[in-house]
Design a protein around this motif. Structure first.
Motif, PDB file in Angstrom:
ATOM      1  N   LEU A 141       0.854  -1.186   0.000  1.00 17.82           N
ATOM      2  CA  LEU A 141       0.000   0.000   0.000  1.00 17.82           C
ATOM      3  C   LEU A 141       0.886   1.232   0.000  1.00 17.82           C
ATOM      4  O   LEU A 141       1.885   1.286   0.714  1.00 17.82           O
ATOM      5  CB  LEU A 141      -0.892  -0.015   1.253  1.00 17.82           C
ATOM      6  CG  LEU A 141      -1.806   1.184   1.515  1.00 17.82           C
ATOM      7  CD1 LEU A 141      -2.848   1.313   0.423  1.00 17.82           C
ATOM      8  CD2 LEU A 141      -2.468   1.024   2.876  1.00 17.82           C
ATOM      9  N   ALA A 142       0.527   2.230  -0.817  1.00 21.94           N
ATOM     10  CA  ALA A 142       1.297   3.471  -0.868  1.00 21.94           C
ATOM     11  C   ALA A 142       0.369   4.658  -0.667  1.00 21.94           C
ATOM     12  O   ALA A 142      -0.761   4.670  -1.161  1.00 21.94           O
ATOM     13  CB  ALA A 142       2.033   3.603  -2.205  1.00 21.94           C
ATOM     14  N   ILE A 143       0.853   5.641   0.075  1.00 26.80           N
ATOM     15  CA  ILE A 143       0.178   6.939   0.161  1.00 26.80           C
ATOM     16  C   ILE A 143       0.855   7.848  -0.850  1.00 26.80           C
ATOM     17  O   ILE A 143       2.081   8.013  -0.820  1.00 26.80           O
ATOM     18  CB  ILE A 143       0.307   7.543   1.570  1.00 26.80           C
ATOM     19  CG1 ILE A 143      -0.269   6.586   2.617  1.00 26.80           C
ATOM     20  CG2 ILE A 143      -0.404   8.887   1.643  1.00 26.80           C
ATOM     21  CD1 ILE A 143       0.001   7.025   4.043  1.00 26.80           C
ATOM     22  N   ARG A 144       0.077   8.393  -1.749  1.00 29.58           N
ATOM     23  CA  ARG A 144       0.644   9.273  -2.766  1.00 29.58           C
ATOM     24  C   ARG A 144      -0.156  10.566  -2.851  1.00 29.58           C
ATOM     25  O   ARG A 144      -1.354  10.582  -2.564  1.00 29.58           O
ATOM     26  CB  ARG A 144       0.682   8.575  -4.131  1.00 29.58           C
ATOM     27  CG  ARG A 144       1.756   7.489  -4.193  1.00 29.58           C
ATOM     28  CD  ARG A 144       1.945   6.908  -5.563  1.00 29.58           C
ATOM     29  NE  ARG A 144       3.104   6.020  -5.610  1.00 29.58           N
ATOM     30  CZ  ARG A 144       3.430   5.282  -6.650  1.00 29.58           C
ATOM     31  NH1 ARG A 144       2.687   5.322  -7.751  1.00 29.58           N
ATOM     32  NH2 ARG A 144       4.500   4.510  -6.627  1.00 29.58           N
ATOM     33  N   VAL A 145       0.535  11.621  -3.240  1.00 34.22           N
ATOM     34  CA  VAL A 145      -0.095  12.926  -3.327  1.00 34.22           C
ATOM     35  C   VAL A 145      -0.031  13.428  -4.767  1.00 34.22           C
ATOM     36  O   VAL A 145       0.817  13.003  -5.551  1.00 34.22           O
ATOM     37  CB  VAL A 145       0.594  13.936  -2.381  1.00 34.22           C
ATOM     38  CG1 VAL A 145       0.483  13.464  -0.935  1.00 34.22           C
ATOM     39  CG2 VAL A 145       2.073  14.118  -2.756  1.00 34.22           C
ATOM     40  N   LEU A 158      -8.718   9.925  -1.336  1.00 38.02           N
ATOM     41  CA  LEU A 158      -9.265  10.147  -0.001  1.00 38.02           C
ATOM     42  C   LEU A 158      -9.827  11.535   0.179  1.00 38.02           C
ATOM     43  O   LEU A 158     -10.802  11.742   0.893  1.00 38.02           O
ATOM     44  CB  LEU A 158      -8.174   9.924   1.048  1.00 38.02           C
ATOM     45  CG  LEU A 158      -7.713   8.486   1.280  1.00 38.02           C
ATOM     46  CD1 LEU A 158      -6.776   8.445   2.470  1.00 38.02           C
ATOM     47  CD2 LEU A 158      -8.893   7.560   1.523  1.00 38.02           C
ATOM     48  N   GLY A 159      -9.194  12.504  -0.439  1.00 40.75           N
ATOM     49  CA  GLY A 159      -9.620  13.885  -0.259  1.00 40.75           C
ATOM     50  C   GLY A 159      -8.495  14.820  -0.644  1.00 40.75           C
ATOM     51  O   GLY A 159      -7.477  14.399  -1.217  1.00 40.75           O
ATOM     52  N   ASP A 160      -8.666  16.092  -0.327  1.00 42.76           N
ATOM     53  CA  ASP A 160      -7.692  17.120  -0.685  1.00 42.76           C
ATOM     54  C   ASP A 160      -7.262  17.897   0.556  1.00 42.76           C
ATOM     55  O   ASP A 160      -8.086  18.225   1.413  1.00 42.76           O
ATOM     56  CB  ASP A 160      -8.280  18.096  -1.714  1.00 42.76           C
ATOM     57  CG  ASP A 160      -8.662  17.405  -3.008  1.00 42.76           C
ATOM     58  OD1 ASP A 160      -7.797  16.723  -3.577  1.00 42.76           O
ATOM     59  OD2 ASP A 160      -9.817  17.532  -3.430  1.00 42.76           O
ATOM     60  N   TRP A 161      -5.973  18.177   0.624  1.00 43.26           N
ATOM     61  CA  TRP A 161      -5.435  18.999   1.703  1.00 43.26           C
ATOM     62  C   TRP A 161      -5.151  20.412   1.175  1.00 43.26           C
ATOM     63  O   TRP A 161      -4.632  20.572   0.062  1.00 43.26           O
ATOM     64  CB  TRP A 161      -4.131  18.411   2.229  1.00 43.26           C
ATOM     65  CG  TRP A 161      -4.333  17.246   3.149  1.00 43.26           C
ATOM     66  CD1 TRP A 161      -5.506  16.715   3.585  1.00 43.26           C
ATOM     67  CD2 TRP A 161      -3.294  16.457   3.741  1.00 43.26           C
ATOM     68  NE1 TRP A 161      -5.282  15.654   4.409  1.00 43.26           N
ATOM     69  CE2 TRP A 161      -3.940  15.469   4.530  1.00 43.26           C
ATOM     70  CE3 TRP A 161      -1.913  16.484   3.688  1.00 43.26           C
ATOM     71  CZ2 TRP A 161      -3.220  14.527   5.259  1.00 43.26           C
ATOM     72  CZ3 TRP A 161      -1.200  15.543   4.409  1.00 43.26           C
ATOM     73  CH2 TRP A 161      -1.846  14.577   5.190  1.00 43.26           C
ATOM     74  N   LEU A 265      -3.846  19.698  -2.478  1.00 47.94           N
ATOM     75  CA  LEU A 265      -3.041  18.503  -2.701  1.00 47.94           C
ATOM     76  C   LEU A 265      -3.924  17.264  -2.552  1.00 47.94           C
ATOM     77  O   LEU A 265      -4.469  17.000  -1.476  1.00 47.94           O
ATOM     78  CB  LEU A 265      -1.899  18.455  -1.684  1.00 47.94           C
ATOM     79  CG  LEU A 265      -0.797  17.426  -1.879  1.00 47.94           C
ATOM     80  CD1 LEU A 265      -0.005  17.731  -3.143  1.00 47.94           C
ATOM     81  CD2 LEU A 265       0.128  17.424  -0.663  1.00 47.94           C
ATOM     82  N   GLY A 266      -4.093  16.502  -3.640  1.00 47.59           N
ATOM     83  CA  GLY A 266      -4.893  15.288  -3.588  1.00 47.59           C
ATOM     84  C   GLY A 266      -4.163  14.175  -2.850  1.00 47.59           C
ATOM     85  O   GLY A 266      -2.986  13.932  -3.090  1.00 47.59           O
ATOM     86  N   ILE A 267      -4.869  13.504  -1.939  1.00 48.35           N
ATOM     87  CA  ILE A 267      -4.293  12.399  -1.169  1.00 48.35           C
ATOM     88  C   ILE A 267      -4.912  11.099  -1.673  1.00 48.35           C
ATOM     89  O   ILE A 267      -6.139  10.962  -1.734  1.00 48.35           O
ATOM     90  CB  ILE A 267      -4.568  12.557   0.342  1.00 48.35           C
ATOM     91  CG1 ILE A 267      -4.091  13.925   0.825  1.00 48.35           C
ATOM     92  CG2 ILE A 267      -3.896  11.432   1.123  1.00 48.35           C
ATOM     93  CD1 ILE A 267      -2.603  14.150   0.687  1.00 48.35           C
ATOM     94  N   HIS A 268      -4.061  10.141  -2.021  1.00 45.50           N
ATOM     95  CA  HIS A 268      -4.527   8.875  -2.595  1.00 45.50           C
ATOM     96  C   HIS A 268      -3.900   7.700  -1.850  1.00 45.50           C
ATOM     97  O   HIS A 268      -2.746   7.766  -1.410  1.00 45.50           O
ATOM     98  CB  HIS A 268      -4.148   8.771  -4.077  1.00 45.50           C
ATOM     99  CG  HIS A 268      -4.656   9.896  -4.914  1.00 45.50           C
ATOM    100  ND1 HIS A 268      -5.834   9.830  -5.627  1.00 45.50           N
ATOM    101  CD2 HIS A 268      -4.147  11.131  -5.154  1.00 45.50           C
ATOM    102  CE1 HIS A 268      -6.023  10.964  -6.275  1.00 45.50           C
ATOM    103  NE2 HIS A 268      -5.017  11.769  -6.006  1.00 45.50           N
TER     104      HIS A 268
END
Length: 295
Positions: A141-145, A158-161, A265-268
């Protein structure tokens, strides 16, 4: 593969004591079981069973062969049980990749409760601001922006920061009050980029936009280093609001032109494309989703 099936069948015959007993367990006819045993003896060219009308008796070779077959069958059952555990419960090593900005409480607050609740789960983290190959590094699993363009991966948005232009009070005291985006080009910029030149697109009140071409005084591939230079009063940088919330609350950082912000910033959450995820990945996705959306 057929030989392995016959070995398992032979072990079942011995365990059940008869062709009929094995047939009931395996969902076959007794004649079909007998035929498979005969093929096994033909392929090995060894007699494995003495057959009488009343019972089956192992030959010496059959007794030795049975021990190996029983071990193969036990290993197969263990493998199947292990797969079931991985499917149904979060166990094993969970490998997660994330940007270095997540190396503080963002990851800890999300995953520490998961690790406490499941002692059979271990965690290995890889922090890189550059994207790494999930398949080659065996990443679960990776968290990418930012935007996600790799169609071979599954990305869950997930959403946007919010992104904020941040400065230290000492730097703002030196450069003076900034009234509008037209003054930004004359400031010292600290950027998460390999190139000193960068484009900055700002969104302001009433849908207004400002496009700036900037020359970075400090260009770096690590967001934490960029943040430290900002805290040291060396210039202005764009920072994700959840990552600098504590510094903003303490006054270590100030927001420059709060009405003008870079694009959010999109969080995926990204996984290799596959039909079924093991439980450790499903549980981690849910834990990260709850924690990051709460930011």
């Amino acid at each position: 593969m057929e030989q392995l099936k016959r070995m398992a069948l032979f072990a079942t015959v011995v365990d059940r004591g008869s062709m009929v007993g094995a047939a009931e367990v395996l969902g076959m006819t007794a004649s079909a079981v007998s035929q498979q045993i005969r093929k096994l003896e033909e392929s090995t060219q060894v007699s494995l069973l003495h057959r009488t009308t009343r019972k089956l008796t192992l030959t010496e070779a059959g007794a030795s062969f049975y021990e190996s077959c029983a071990q193969v069958l036990a290993l197969a059952e263990q493998a199947e049980q292990r797969l079931a555990e991985l499917r149904d419960a979060p166990v094993g090593e969970l490998r997660i990749a994330a940007p270095v900005g997540f190396s503080g409480p963002l990851i800890t607050e999300a995953l520490a409760p998961l690790l406490r609740a499941h002692p059979g789960l271990s965690l290995r983290l890889f922090f890189h601001d550059e994207q790494i190959d999930l398949i080659e590094q065996r990443i679960d699993l990776a968290i990418r922006v930012g935007s996600q363009e790799d169609s071979s991966l599954v990305a869950r948005h997930l959403g946007d920061w919010r992104m904020l232009l941040c400065v230290a009070p000492a730097y703002l005291a030196r450069c003076g009050t900034i009234h509008g985006p037209e003054q930004l080009s004359g400031l010292d910029w600290l950027s998460l980029t390999h190139d000193r030149a960068q484009q900055l697109n700002l969104h302001g009140p009433g849908g207004a936009q400002q496009h700036l071409r900037l020359e970075s005084r400090v260009a770096c591939n690590n967001i934490l280093a960029v943040r430290q230079f900002t805290l040291a009063g060396m210039g202005v940088s764009a920072q994700p609001e959840p990552e600098v919330r504590e510094q903003l609350a303490s006054g270590q950082l100030l927001v420059l032109l709060p009405d003008w912000q870079p694009a959010p910033l999109g969080i995926h959450l990204v996984t290799p494309r596959r039909d079924a995820q093991p439980a450790k990945v499903r549980y981690a996705i849910e834990a990260l989703r709850r924690s990051l959306l709460a930011r």
